[in-house]
Design an enzyme around this catalytic site. Structure first.
Site, short mmCIF file in Angstrom:
data_model
loop_
_atom_site.label_atom_id
_atom_site.label_comp_id
_atom_site.label_asym_id
_atom_site.label_seq_id
_atom_site.Cartn_x
_atom_site.Cartn_y
_atom_site.Cartn_z
N ALA A 164 0.83 -1.21 0.00
CA ALA A 164 0.00 0.00 0.00
C ALA A 164 0.87 1.26 0.00
CB ALA A 164 -0.94 0.00 1.21
N THR A 203 3.55 -7.30 3.77
CA THR A 203 3.50 -7.70 2.35
C THR A 203 4.58 -8.71 2.02
OG1 THR A 203 2.65 -5.55 1.68
CG2 THR A 203 3.72 -6.85 -0.03
N GLN A 241 2.29 -15.09 1.13
CA GLN A 241 2.63 -16.22 0.27
C GLN A 241 1.61 -16.39 -0.84
OE1 GLN A 241 3.07 -19.69 2.75
NE2 GLN A 241 4.85 -18.88 3.80
N GLY A 284 -1.23 -14.68 -2.52
CA GLY A 284 -1.26 -13.86 -3.71
C GLY A 284 -2.31 -12.77 -3.68
N GLU A 294 -7.87 -20.60 -3.19
CA GLU A 294 -7.76 -20.56 -1.72
C GLU A 294 -9.15 -20.70 -1.11
OE1 GLU A 294 -5.46 -17.10 -0.61
OE2 GLU A 294 -3.67 -17.90 -1.55
N ASP A 346 0.79 0.11 14.81
CA ASP A 346 1.20 1.50 15.08
C ASP A 346 0.24 2.53 14.47
OD1 ASP A 346 3.38 0.27 16.22
OD2 ASP A 346 4.71 0.64 14.54
N HIS A 352 -5.13 -17.43 10.99
CA HIS A 352 -4.85 -18.32 9.86
C HIS A 352 -4.79 -19.74 10.40
CE1 HIS A 352 -3.09 -20.10 6.33
NE2 HIS A 352 -3.19 -18.94 5.69
N ARG A 394 -11.75 -19.52 6.24
CA ARG A 394 -10.77 -19.59 7.32
C ARG A 394 -11.33 -19.64 8.73
NH1 ARG A 394 -6.11 -15.53 5.41
NH2 ARG A 394 -5.75 -16.82 3.58
N ARG A 453 -12.30 -11.71 6.31
CA ARG A 453 -11.71 -11.42 5.00
C ARG A 453 -11.59 -12.68 4.15
NH1 ARG A 453 -6.06 -11.59 3.15
NH2 ARG A 453 -5.82 -12.80 5.06
N LEU A 502 -4.35 -7.82 -0.47
CA LEU A 502 -3.40 -7.13 -1.35
C LEU A 502 -4.16 -6.40 -2.46
CD1 LEU A 502 -0.52 -9.80 -1.57
CD2 LEU A 502 -0.55 -7.69 -0.24
C1 SIN Z 1 -2.00 -17.55 2.57
O1 SIN Z 1 -1.12 -17.68 1.73
O2 SIN Z 1 -2.60 -18.48 3.07
C2 SIN Z 1 -2.32 -16.17 3.05
C3 SIN Z 1 -3.16 -15.51 2.07
C4 SIN Z 1 -3.95 -14.43 2.73
O3 SIN Z 1 -3.89 -14.28 3.95
O4 SIN Z 1 -4.69 -13.75 2.03
#
Ligand code: SIN
Length: 534
Positions: A14, A41, A45, A47, A118, A220, A241, A287, A383, A389
């Protein structure tokens, strides 16, 4: 006093994307706490989720995002971000980002972007650079930033607080006019004046004992915005996660959800695929559901971890698609092509944050918040993987544009320097390290994946005591970056606990035993906190 046209706090996607966009219009300082690449960032992993394939559609991406967000997303915001995604991705590629491609079958060697899958996504739509997407983004954007003469990156600089015009007696309507920043090398606090300040400081994973985030993730920007009087929303929604590597020597190492996207299966120590009974998408469920199922499986069995098994895939495929995960696990003596990976859930992402408009502007004139620090309405109560990202890209662009179309007047007159009063050098640093540890354990034990009112109230009482102690320490002693981070995580902890206590239902990532179901009356209702004037 150092004067710039734009002050960007944070050097992740960002911050850098925004800096590049405004650099055509003025001088930019990018302030970063450690080395320039050290950001959340850099560790991403999976994307970036974006619609780029003919089999996919904006509508499907919107639907998946809304489903994950459990009734709290702002549909207009979701729609506009999803639709803007491809244009911003194209710009990122122009800046030098190299996404992984694949050969199109029967096409004489033509190539297209390789799309990963994902949890919660109904289609393959994750653009990635193998399993080191964030590292590749940082490489590309830092190279572009370093080639831009209007951008100065200041490493080892920690923002303390933003400077508000009405607090320093400056005339005109109230606005943000800069920030006080600690130079970690010299120990001096410097005054940065700028009519536009952008918070791009990332999230707050370090408020929890176990996290996938790097050490810099201490909330912060969130704490700075709260102290300045901005509204903060939905901090009860902390995403855990499901799969962080469980190994005594591994610190915060994520096993990407993309591994499950490619067919890896969650099992308990007895080899039972326990997600089968939990959700139709099994191991690839959203998740919040997977993290809760793992938590419950570990509590039921007393086991220290569960296992993620990708051994049924050809070894060559796994090593090629996940080279970083494969190599890292091998360093810990684990060959993931032959044995299942021990995993546990860990704090990963802050879905709430500083309330912004659709342009990334906060309620404080001249102050923007973009990326994980912000609450835009995209994520709602949970999310969708790899949407963050995307949001960072879109909002970096929008904030840059808004700052052009709504210019702030130049800063008139000098800004008073930082006053350290009678502050001494700290006598007992153990106070700082002890309080750090206490907060992180407290949040993990009492404000984790499964909550209860009793535990939240207990946590609230302890945080209040700690806050008092930290406040005294803060005024008595010269500021250091550890002390600043401690003050910030204490505020973040308070905001998470207060928000969790205010939500009398379970929704998305917030699950409490006292209100185990969603309350339809709470749908579309954000939890908003604002500091009362000091
Ligand atoms: C992951 O690679 O599992 C993380 C992806 C994310 O948090 O958006």
């Amino acid at each position: 006093m150092k004067t710039f046209d734009y002050l960007v706090l944070g050097s992740g996607l960002a911050g850098l994307f925004c800096a590049l966009k405004v650099a055509a219009h003025g001088r930019v300082a990018v302030i970063t706490k450690k080395q320039r690449a050290e950001s959340n960032t850099n560790y991403a992993q999976g994307g970036i989720a974006a619609v780029t394939s003919k089999e996919d559609s904006f509508e499907m991406h919107v639907r998946d995002t809304l489903a994950a967000g459990a009734g709290l997303c702002r549909e207009d915001i979701v729609r506009s971000i999803v639709q803007e995604g491809p244009a911003r991705i194209a710009e990122l590629i122009e800046y030098g980002m190299r996404f992984t491609e694949r050969e199109i079958p029967d096409s004489n060697g033509a190539r297209e972007l390789d799309l990963g899958r994902e949890g919660g996504h109904s289609k393959r739509r994750i653009l990635h650079a193998k399993d080191v997407t964030g590292r590749e983004i940082e490489r590309a954007l830092l190279a572009a930033t370093e080639a831009e003469p209007n951008i100065t990156i200041l490493e080892d600089h920690v923002a303390i607080d933003v400077i508000l015009s009405h607090k320093i007696g400056m005339s005109g309507p109230p606005r943000c006019v800069g920030a006080y920043v600690l130079d970690r090398q010299t120990g001096e606090v410097e005054t940065f004046a700028a009519p536009v300040v952008v918070l791009a400081t990332g999230g707050c994973g370090k408020v929890y004992l176990y996290t996938t985030n790097p050490d810099i993730a201490t909330g912060d920007g969130l704490a700075i915005a709260y102290r300045a009087g901005a509204s903060i929303a939905n901090m009860e929604f902390i995403q855990f996660h499901p799969t962080c590597l469980y190994h005594p020597q591994a610190k915060s190492f994520l096993i990407s959800e993309a591994v499950r996207g490619e067919g890896a299966v969650l099992k308990n120590a007895q080899g039972v695929e326990f997600m089968d009974a939990q959700h139709p998408l099994k191991s690839l469920a959203p998740r919040d559901i997977v993290a809760r199922a793992i938590d419950s499986e570990m509590k039921r069995s007393g086991a220290d971890c569960v296992f993620l098994d990708i051994t049924h895939k050809p070894a060559r495929f796994t090593m090629n698609r996940f080279p970083n995960i494969y190599q890292k696990c091998l360093e810990f003596g684990l060959d993931i092509t032959k044995e299942p990976i021990p995993v546990v859930p860990a704090a990963h992402y802050q879905c709430g944050g500083v309330v912004t408009t659709a342009d990334g502007a906060t309620e404080i004139s001249g102050l923007y918040a973009i990326g994980e620090v912000a609450c835009t309405g995209l994520h709602g109560a949970n999310r969708l993987a790899s949407n963050s990202l995307l949001e960072a890209l879109v909002y970096a662009h929008r904030a840059a544009q808004h700052a052009q179309t709504h210019p702030q007047p130049p800063i008139s007159g000098p800004i008073p320097g930082w006053q350290s009063g009678q502050a001494q050098n700290a006598d007992e640093l153990v106070v700082v390290s002890h309080n750090w540890d206490e907060i992180r354990r407290l949040l993990w034990d009492y404000v984790g994946i499964v909550r209860s009112t009793k535990r939240l109230l207990r946590a609230q009482k302890r945080i209040a005591n700690l806050q008092e102690e930290i406040q005294e320490y803060y005024w008595d002693f010269v500021v250091t970056s550890d002390l600043l981070e401690l003050r910030n995580i204490a505020i973040v902890a308070e905001l998470i606990i207060t928000s969790a206590l205010r939500r009398h239902e379970s929704r998305g990532l917030h699950y409490t035993l006292d209100y185990p179901n969603p309350d339809p009356a709470c749908a579309q209702r954000d939890t908003v906190l604002q500091r009362t004037a000091a």
